[in-house]
Design an enzyme around this catalytic site. Structure first.
Site, PDB file in Angstrom:
ATOM      1  N   LYS A  13       0.836  -1.206   0.000  1.00  0.00           N
ATOM      2  CA  LYS A  13       0.000   0.000   0.000  1.00  0.00           C
ATOM      3  C   LYS A  13       0.870   1.256   0.000  1.00  0.00           C
ATOM      4  O   LYS A  13       0.621   2.187  -0.756  1.00  0.00           O
ATOM      5  CB  LYS A  13      -0.894   0.077   1.255  1.00  0.00           C
ATOM      6  CG  LYS A  13      -1.853  -1.056   1.431  1.00  0.00           C
ATOM      7  CD  LYS A  13      -2.808  -0.781   2.591  1.00  0.00           C
ATOM      8  CE  LYS A  13      -2.118  -0.695   3.947  1.00  0.00           C
ATOM      9  NZ  LYS A  13      -1.581  -1.973   4.443  1.00  0.00           N
ATOM     10  N   ARG A  88      -9.055   0.995   9.658  1.00  0.00           N
ATOM     11  CA  ARG A  88      -8.660  -0.405   9.776  1.00  0.00           C
ATOM     12  C   ARG A  88      -9.723  -1.232  10.482  1.00  0.00           C
ATOM     13  O   ARG A  88      -9.558  -2.446  10.631  1.00  0.00           O
ATOM     14  CB  ARG A  88      -7.373  -0.482  10.572  1.00  0.00           C
ATOM     15  CG  ARG A  88      -6.158  -0.800   9.665  1.00  0.00           C
ATOM     16  CD  ARG A  88      -5.051  -1.015  10.486  1.00  0.00           C
ATOM     17  NE  ARG A  88      -3.797  -1.518  10.325  1.00  0.00           N
ATOM     18  CZ  ARG A  88      -2.710  -0.915   9.892  1.00  0.00           C
ATOM     19  NH1 ARG A  88      -2.771   0.256   9.353  1.00  0.00           N
ATOM     20  NH2 ARG A  88      -1.559  -1.499   9.973  1.00  0.00           N
ATOM     21  N   ARG A 123      12.908  -8.705   6.535  1.00  0.00           N
ATOM     22  CA  ARG A 123      13.397  -7.321   6.577  1.00  0.00           C
ATOM     23  C   ARG A 123      14.347  -7.096   7.750  1.00  0.00           C
ATOM     24  O   ARG A 123      14.131  -7.610   8.833  1.00  0.00           O
ATOM     25  CB  ARG A 123      12.217  -6.341   6.710  1.00  0.00           C
ATOM     26  CG  ARG A 123      11.376  -6.283   5.461  1.00  0.00           C
ATOM     27  CD  ARG A 123      10.564  -5.009   5.401  1.00  0.00           C
ATOM     28  NE  ARG A 123       9.565  -4.912   6.436  1.00  0.00           N
ATOM     29  CZ  ARG A 123       8.336  -4.425   6.236  1.00  0.00           C
ATOM     30  NH1 ARG A 123       7.985  -4.006   5.038  1.00  0.00           N
ATOM     31  NH2 ARG A 123       7.481  -4.347   7.210  1.00  0.00           N
ATOM     32  N   ARG A 156      12.798  -5.309  13.052  1.00  0.00           N
ATOM     33  CA  ARG A 156      11.780  -4.522  13.750  1.00  0.00           C
ATOM     34  C   ARG A 156      10.896  -5.458  14.562  1.00  0.00           C
ATOM     35  O   ARG A 156      10.567  -6.544  14.103  1.00  0.00           O
ATOM     36  CB  ARG A 156      10.905  -3.794  12.708  1.00  0.00           C
ATOM     37  CG  ARG A 156      11.085  -2.306  12.650  1.00  0.00           C
ATOM     38  CD  ARG A 156      10.359  -1.696  11.486  1.00  0.00           C
ATOM     39  NE  ARG A 156       8.915  -1.875  11.550  1.00  0.00           N
ATOM     40  CZ  ARG A 156       8.055  -1.417  10.635  1.00  0.00           C
ATOM     41  NH1 ARG A 156       8.513  -0.751   9.607  1.00  0.00           N
ATOM     42  NH2 ARG A 156       6.772  -1.613  10.747  1.00  0.00           N
ATOM     43  N   ARG A 167      -0.551  -9.853  13.014  1.00  0.00           N
ATOM     44  CA  ARG A 167      -1.035  -8.709  12.233  1.00  0.00           C
ATOM     45  C   ARG A 167      -1.893  -9.168  11.067  1.00  0.00           C
ATOM     46  O   ARG A 167      -2.884  -8.536  10.736  1.00  0.00           O
ATOM     47  CB  ARG A 167       0.151  -7.874  11.730  1.00  0.00           C
ATOM     48  CG  ARG A 167       0.920  -7.220  12.856  1.00  0.00           C
ATOM     49  CD  ARG A 167       2.120  -6.472  12.342  1.00  0.00           C
ATOM     50  NE  ARG A 167       1.730  -5.228  11.699  1.00  0.00           N
ATOM     51  CZ  ARG A 167       2.540  -4.514  10.917  1.00  0.00           C
ATOM     52  NH1 ARG A 167       3.754  -4.941  10.654  1.00  0.00           N
ATOM     53  NH2 ARG A 167       2.130  -3.387  10.396  1.00  0.00           N
TER      54      ARG A 167
HETATM   55  P1  AMP Z   1       1.293   0.284   9.491  1.00  0.00           P
HETATM   56  O1  AMP Z   1       2.577   0.993   9.306  1.00  0.00           O
HETATM   57  O2  AMP Z   1       0.164   0.906   8.719  1.00  0.00           O
HETATM   58  O3  AMP Z   1       1.384  -1.185   9.236  1.00  0.00           O
HETATM   59  O4  AMP Z   1       0.871   0.455  11.037  1.00  0.00           O
HETATM   60  C1  AMP Z   1       1.745   0.037  12.069  1.00  0.00           C
HETATM   61  C2  AMP Z   1       0.962  -0.147  13.345  1.00  0.00           C
HETATM   62  O5  AMP Z   1       0.321   1.075  13.715  1.00  0.00           O
HETATM   63  C3  AMP Z   1      -0.161  -1.179  13.305  1.00  0.00           C
HETATM   64  O6  AMP Z   1       0.284  -2.503  13.512  1.00  0.00           O
HETATM   65  C4  AMP Z   1      -1.044  -0.688  14.440  1.00  0.00           C
HETATM   66  O7  AMP Z   1      -0.496  -1.024  15.699  1.00  0.00           O
HETATM   67  C5  AMP Z   1      -0.952   0.822  14.302  1.00  0.00           C
HETATM   68  N1  AMP Z   1      -1.994   1.390  13.411  1.00  0.00           N
HETATM   69  C6  AMP Z   1      -1.776   2.084  12.258  1.00  0.00           C
HETATM   70  N2  AMP Z   1      -2.931   2.493  11.708  1.00  0.00           N
HETATM   71  C7  AMP Z   1      -3.920   2.034  12.525  1.00  0.00           C
HETATM   72  C8  AMP Z   1      -5.352   2.104  12.503  1.00  0.00           C
HETATM   73  N3  AMP Z   1      -6.006   2.734  11.502  1.00  0.00           N
HETATM   74  N4  AMP Z   1      -6.031   1.525  13.513  1.00  0.00           N
HETATM   75  C9  AMP Z   1      -5.393   0.909  14.525  1.00  0.00           C
HETATM   76  N5  AMP Z   1      -4.052   0.775  14.600  1.00  0.00           N
HETATM   77  C10 AMP Z   1      -3.308   1.339  13.624  1.00  0.00           C
END
Ligand code: AMP
Length: 210
Positions: A13, A88, A123, A156, A167
């Site tokens: 994305k 999400r 990664r 990470r 996840r």
């Molecule tokens: P991402 O970089 O988008 O994969 O987000 C990393 C982490 O941020 C996720 O695993 C969640 O812990 C948190 N996060 C990001 N966006 C959201 C969202 N819209 N709702 C809930 N948690 C989020």
């Protein structure tokens, strides 16, 4: 254009959002990036978010809504934006509608879980300079050592296998139902992620008629 990018973590994305952002001259709002910056800067939001991020769990909906409302009110979002990583959950999507955050298109990037697992679990990043590697697709010359600065490479927290699987489970349970939510509103476009980024971009452009 107001666009939501849907897709599992690691589906690509962010990569496609960056291309679209440049082409359409609108900002990409990544809630993940905002949260990671908040953790790094040790802000109040960061203090709440850290344990969720490390565990690969979703942070509470109200925190996300606060972040989005504040960010989307900035002048650079006036002519459109790309939301990467939000909403999400159904609650986030419903609340966005209720508070008047509307979108024109929702693009779902589809990819098999096994491909994501291989990508994310391989990664590595340099703890000294932040350079990124992949043990299979972009390995350093010497195992575990940064080519650029000689620093030690690490993984990470949220790229660790157990966390990646959690996840993905959360994505299927909490986020995937959004496809139906947006399909009912006639907003959903779906694109299969191809191995070449440019191929996927081509299909994204077609799906969005741009
Ligand atoms: P991402 O970089 O988008 O994969 O987000 C990393 C982490 O941020 C996720 O695993 C969640 O812990 C948190 N996060 C990001 N966006 C959201 C969202 N819209 N709702 C809930 N948690 C989020």
């Amino acid at each position: 254009m107001k666009l939501v990018m849907l897709g599992a973590p690691g589906a690509g994305k962010g990569t496609q959002a960056a291309v679209l952002s440049e082409k359409l001259n609108i900002p990409t709002i990544s809630t993940g990036n905002i949260l990671r910056a908040a953790v790094k800067d040790e802000t109040a939001v960061g203090a709440v978010a850290k344990s969720y991020l490390d565990a690969g769990k979703l942070v509470p909906d109200d925190l996300i809504l606060d972040i989005l409302t504040e960010r989307l009110a900035q002048p650079d979002c006036a002519h459109g934006y790309i939301l990467d990583g939000a909403p999400r959950t159904l609650v986030q999507a419903q609340t966005m509608e209720q508070v008047g955050i509307h979108v024109d298109h929702v693009l779902s990037i589809e990819i098999a879980d096994e491909v994501i697992e291989e990508r994310m679990e391989g990664r590595r990043f340099c703890i000294a300079c932040g350079a990124t590697y992949h043990v299979k697709f972009a390995p350093p010359v010497k195992d575990g050592v940064c080519d650029k600065c000689g620093g030690t490479l690490d993984q990470r927290e949220d790229d660790k296998p157990a966390t990646v699987r959690r996840r993905l489970e959360i994505y299927h349970a909490a986020t995937e139902p959004l496809k139906e939510f947006y399909a009912q509103r006639g907003l959903l476009r779906t694109v299969e992620n191809q191995s070449a980024i440019e191929e996927t971009t081509k299909m994204v452009m077609e799906a969005l008629s741009i």
